[in-house]
Design a protein around this motif. Structure first.
Motif, PDB file in Angstrom:
ATOM      1  N   LYS A  57      -3.984  -1.295  12.157  1.00  0.00           N
ATOM      2  CA  LYS A  57      -2.637  -1.853  12.042  1.00  0.00           C
ATOM      3  C   LYS A  57      -2.611  -3.217  12.731  1.00  0.00           C
ATOM      4  O   LYS A  57      -3.118  -3.376  13.829  1.00  0.00           O
ATOM      5  N   LYS A  73       1.128  -0.356   7.777  1.00  0.00           N
ATOM      6  CA  LYS A  73       0.983   1.096   7.733  1.00  0.00           C
ATOM      7  C   LYS A  73      -0.422   1.439   7.259  1.00  0.00           C
ATOM      8  O   LYS A  73      -0.965   0.771   6.381  1.00  0.00           O
ATOM      9  N   GLY A  75      -2.872   4.652   5.817  1.00  0.00           N
ATOM     10  CA  GLY A  75      -3.001   5.996   5.286  1.00  0.00           C
ATOM     11  C   GLY A  75      -4.459   6.246   4.945  1.00  0.00           C
ATOM     12  O   GLY A  75      -5.311   5.376   5.130  1.00  0.00           O
ATOM     13  N   TYR A  78      -4.105   4.688   1.038  1.00  0.00           N
ATOM     14  CA  TYR A  78      -3.251   3.518   0.823  1.00  0.00           C
ATOM     15  C   TYR A  78      -2.938   2.803   2.134  1.00  0.00           C
ATOM     16  O   TYR A  78      -2.945   3.397   3.207  1.00  0.00           O
ATOM     17  N   LEU A  79      -2.611   1.516   2.005  1.00  0.00           N
ATOM     18  CA  LEU A  79      -2.195   0.673   3.127  1.00  0.00           C
ATOM     19  C   LEU A  79      -0.835   0.081   2.812  1.00  0.00           C
ATOM     20  O   LEU A  79      -0.540  -0.231   1.661  1.00  0.00           O
ATOM     21  N   GLY A  80      -0.040  -0.141   3.833  1.00  0.00           N
ATOM     22  CA  GLY A  80       1.174  -0.921   3.683  1.00  0.00           C
ATOM     23  C   GLY A  80       0.873  -2.317   4.205  1.00  0.00           C
ATOM     24  O   GLY A  80       0.450  -2.489   5.345  1.00  0.00           O
ATOM     25  N   GLU A  82       2.333  -6.251   4.646  1.00  0.00           N
ATOM     26  CA  GLU A  82       3.474  -7.156   4.604  1.00  0.00           C
ATOM     27  C   GLU A  82       2.969  -8.519   4.152  1.00  0.00           C
ATOM     28  O   GLU A  82       2.173  -9.158   4.835  1.00  0.00           O
ATOM     29  N   GLU A  88       7.036  -5.719   1.743  1.00  0.00           N
ATOM     30  CA  GLU A  88       5.852  -4.905   1.997  1.00  0.00           C
ATOM     31  C   GLU A  88       5.388  -4.267   0.693  1.00  0.00           C
ATOM     32  O   GLU A  88       6.193  -3.753  -0.080  1.00  0.00           O
ATOM     33  N   VAL A  89       4.100  -4.329   0.442  1.00  0.00           N
ATOM     34  CA  VAL A  89       3.521  -3.703  -0.744  1.00  0.00           C
ATOM     35  C   VAL A  89       2.543  -2.630  -0.301  1.00  0.00           C
ATOM     36  O   VAL A  89       2.017  -2.658   0.808  1.00  0.00           O
ATOM     37  N   GLN A  90       2.318  -1.705  -1.198  1.00  0.00           N
ATOM     38  CA  GLN A  90       1.379  -0.631  -0.913  1.00  0.00           C
ATOM     39  C   GLN A  90       0.125  -0.872  -1.754  1.00  0.00           C
ATOM     40  O   GLN A  90       0.210  -1.082  -2.968  1.00  0.00           O
ATOM     41  N   GLN A  92      -4.302   0.085  -2.315  1.00  0.00           N
ATOM     42  CA  GLN A  92      -5.419   0.971  -2.017  1.00  0.00           C
ATOM     43  C   GLN A  92      -6.324   0.297  -0.991  1.00  0.00           C
ATOM     44  O   GLN A  92      -6.458  -0.928  -0.985  1.00  0.00           O
ATOM     45  N   ARG A  93      -6.936   1.100  -0.149  1.00  0.00           N
ATOM     46  CA  ARG A  93      -7.857   0.546   0.853  1.00  0.00           C
ATOM     47  C   ARG A  93      -8.993  -0.233   0.185  1.00  0.00           C
ATOM     48  O   ARG A  93      -9.450  -1.239   0.709  1.00  0.00           O
TER      49      ARG A  93
END
Length: 106
Positions: A57, A73, A75, A78-80, A82, A88-90, A92-93
């Motif tokens: 983060k 964020k 996960g 997935y990543l959040g 900014e 903010e978009v989501q 994939q790693r």
């Protein structure tokens, strides 16, 4: 007449040494291919996998699509990210291709 009998090969096949010598160029090409193409590619994949696993983060990243942003964020898949103030978009790693130096994103 043109070829002396010393250079002629029998029709039943040559000896074992000549068959091994004929395979030598093929083996050498595979060895060169391994060290020039396969091994460096495996090394790059290993480095990319380690970089994606080490995301934290607050890291600033560049994605495969060309977006840059700060991770907000985390996960498993997935990543959040900014990309602008309040946007903010989501992702994939696996879409992250580079971790940027701190202070790149303003």
């Amino acid at each position: 007449m043109f070829i002396s009998s010393a250079y002629a090969q029998t029709a039943a096949g040559g000896d074992m040494q000549s068959s091994l010598m004929s395979m030598l160029p093929l083996v050498l090409m595979f060895v060169v291919l391994y060290f020039v193409m396969i091994r460096p590619q495996m090394k790059r994949q290993k480095e990319a996998r380690a970089m994606v696993e080490a995301l934290a983060k607050g890291d600033e990243v560049a994605t495969a699509g060309g977006m840059i942003g700060k991770i907000t964020k985390l996960g498993d898949v997935y990543l959040g990210v900014e990309i602008a103030n309040g946007v903010e978009v989501q992702l994939q790693r696996s879409a992250v291709v580079q971790v940027l130096p701190k202070g790149t994103v303003k």
